[in-house]
Design an enzyme around this catalytic site. Structure first.
Site: not given
Ligand SMILES: NC(=O)c1ccc[n+]([C@@H]2O[C@H](COP(=O)([O-])OP(=O)(O)OC[C@H]3O[C@@H](n4cnc5c(N)ncnc54)[C@H](O)[C@@H]3O)[C@@H](O)[C@H]2O)c1
Ligand SMILES: N[C@@H](CCO)C(=O)O
Ligand code: NA
Length: 433
Positions: A13, A207
């Site tokens: 990426g 998260k």
């Protein structure tokens, strides 16, 4: 002593984060080599669109075949900054199978499949590091995993999504509309490819799952986290918050229950007093409080999103993983030995701000107060304001003492059934007091 054979890194990426990782690896090559004890070499860069010009990256390194890159067998560390579940998950497990360690920024994947990925890393004597996955540049995973490994963490509370903090801050301070603020956050590289993940709080919930898992040595998955996004926060909510001396933030809160026997994790908008340090966290900044038995309260603050800040965390992991490899060792893996049950939202205890539209006539206040009392929810303050529109209605703003989510839900259900309550205009949790 410096080893001359370089450690080989495959970058998967090359978007907002990946391009910054490549840039820093090139510009800081000598310092990185000195800190690691061996040079690090970018051995391949997997991309989706090869025609895009990538400044500073040797075109011969660029490939669209990420699978072949991780299968090469000579790669020491794979840096996964593609995002999403697939093909990232398969690429990471293939990397382990072919002898590489992995650095990832992928909170969505870690919150869903962290346990399986850790198991795969352990099986192949490899590292899985992901400091960039939570709160961007802010060191948080490593402090929780390592620095606080001797302490007992009871609570983690904070702002862990830069995009939504940027939007809420803009709405609050400039009166900007939601879409205008979101477009700006996207242009600055803070938002996820699909901003739904940010504004509906999937990103913050992922998260929270990662933080709760590490803090409480317990497996916590995305599905265990209670989640409310911020798309329904209005200018009127900000006005009400201001009247109370508060602002509104999207908070992630991971807590050990008072008896220590279970944990909860949740993400939702909440009012916090302007005097609380989280109220002054602006723009795409993140801030997280960690409360532990011995340390007391710690605060971690810094840039939570953006290419370069996130790359800083990726590079920190890369250095650590490379050092481990040179030493023939691995760093800490998953620690889930406590295996505490994760309770649902009903168990969470907090304060609430409730705004009701009621009939403006005698006895209404007493009726409303009785419903709160019947459900064991103690009222802190009540403010009634008659409307100027002559419709015979008033606004009743109630702030409660700490009560369970279940008790508050029961109260609101009963309030809705009263003839004199015309509507529940808003309910918001009040944190940070
Ligand atoms: N942007 C941030 O502020 C930030 C902060 C922390 C963590 N992260 C995480 O970092 C990761 C990357 O985020 P980003 O902002 O750089 O996203 P991005 O969309 O800018 O970059 C991802 C890149 O991966 C490429 N890609 C997609 N599939 C591919 C494949 N099969 N092979 C090779 N390349 C492929 C895309 O073309 C794109 O260029 C995500 O997991 C994200 O959650 C981002
Ligand atoms: N989209 C995320 C990136 C950082 O994880 C945010 O805005 O916080
Ligand atoms: Na971090």
């Amino acid at each position: 002593m410096m080893r001359t054979r370089p450690l080989k890194v495959a970058l998967l990426g090359c978007g907002v984060v990946g391009s910054e990782v490549a840039r820093i690896m090139t510009t800081h090559a000598d310092d990185l080599a000195a800190r690691i004890g061996a040079p690090v070499e970018l051995a391949g860069v997997a991309v989706r669109r090869p025609s895009r010009v990538r400044e500073g990256i040797d075109p011969s390194l660029v490939t669209t075949d990420a699978t072949a890159l991780v299968k090469r067998g000579d790669i020491d560390v794979v840096v996964e900054v593609i995002g999403g579940i697939e093909p990232a998950r398969t690429l990471i497990t293939t990397a382990f199978e072919h002898g590489a360690s992995v650095v990832s920024a992928n909170k969505a994947l870690l919150a869903q499949d962290g346990a399986a990925l850790h198991a795969a890393a352990e099986e192949h004597d490899a590292d899985l590091y992901y400091e960039a996955a939570v709160a961007g540049a802010i060191p948080l995973i490593r402090p929780l995993r390592e620095s606080l490994a001797g302490d007992k963490v009871n609570r983690v509370l904070g702002i862990v999504n830069g995009t939504t903090n940027f939007i809420l801050d803009k709405m609050d301070s400039t009166g900007a509309g939601y879409q205008e603020a979101l477009d700006e956050a996207t242009a600055l590289g803070y938002a996820e490819a699909d901003p739904t993940a940010d504004v509906e709080a999937f990103d913050a919930a992922a998260k929270a799952a990662i933080l709760a898992g590490i803090a409480f040595h317990t497996r916590v998955r995305l599905d265990d986290v209670y989640r409310e996004g911020m798309t329904e926060v209005t200018a009127a909510d900000f006005a009400t918050a201001k009247e109370m001396g508060c602002t509104i933030k999207l908070l992630a809160i991971c807590e050990r229950a008072a008896d220590g026997a279970s944990v909860t994790a949740r993400v939702h908008p909440a009012m916090i007093p302007l005097s609380h340090p989280l109220a002054s966290v602006r723009g795409a900044y993140n801030a997280v409080f960690v409360e532990s038995d011995a340390s007391g309260q710690l605060m971690f603050y810094g840039p939570g999103a953006g290419g370069a800040p996130t790359a800083s965390a990726v590079l920190g992991d890369l250095v650590a993983v490379c050092r481990n490899r040179l030493n023939g060792a691995t760093g800490p893996g998953e620690s889930a030995y406590a295996a505490l049950p994760v309770s649902g939202m009903g168990e969470v205890v907090t304060r609430f701000h409730i705004s009701l539209d009621v009939a403006d006539k005698p006895g209404v206040l007493a009726q409303v107060a009785t419903v709160f009392a019947e459900h064991g929810v103690s009222i802190d303050t009540v403010r009634q304001q008659g409307r100027q529109d002559g419709g015979g209605e008033a606004s009743l703003v109630v702030v409660t003492h700490r009560a369970s989510d279940a008790a508050l839900n029961g109260t609101v259900e009963a309030l809705r059934k009263l003839d004199t309550v015309r509507g529940v205009a808003s309910i918001m949790r009040v944190e940070g007091e």
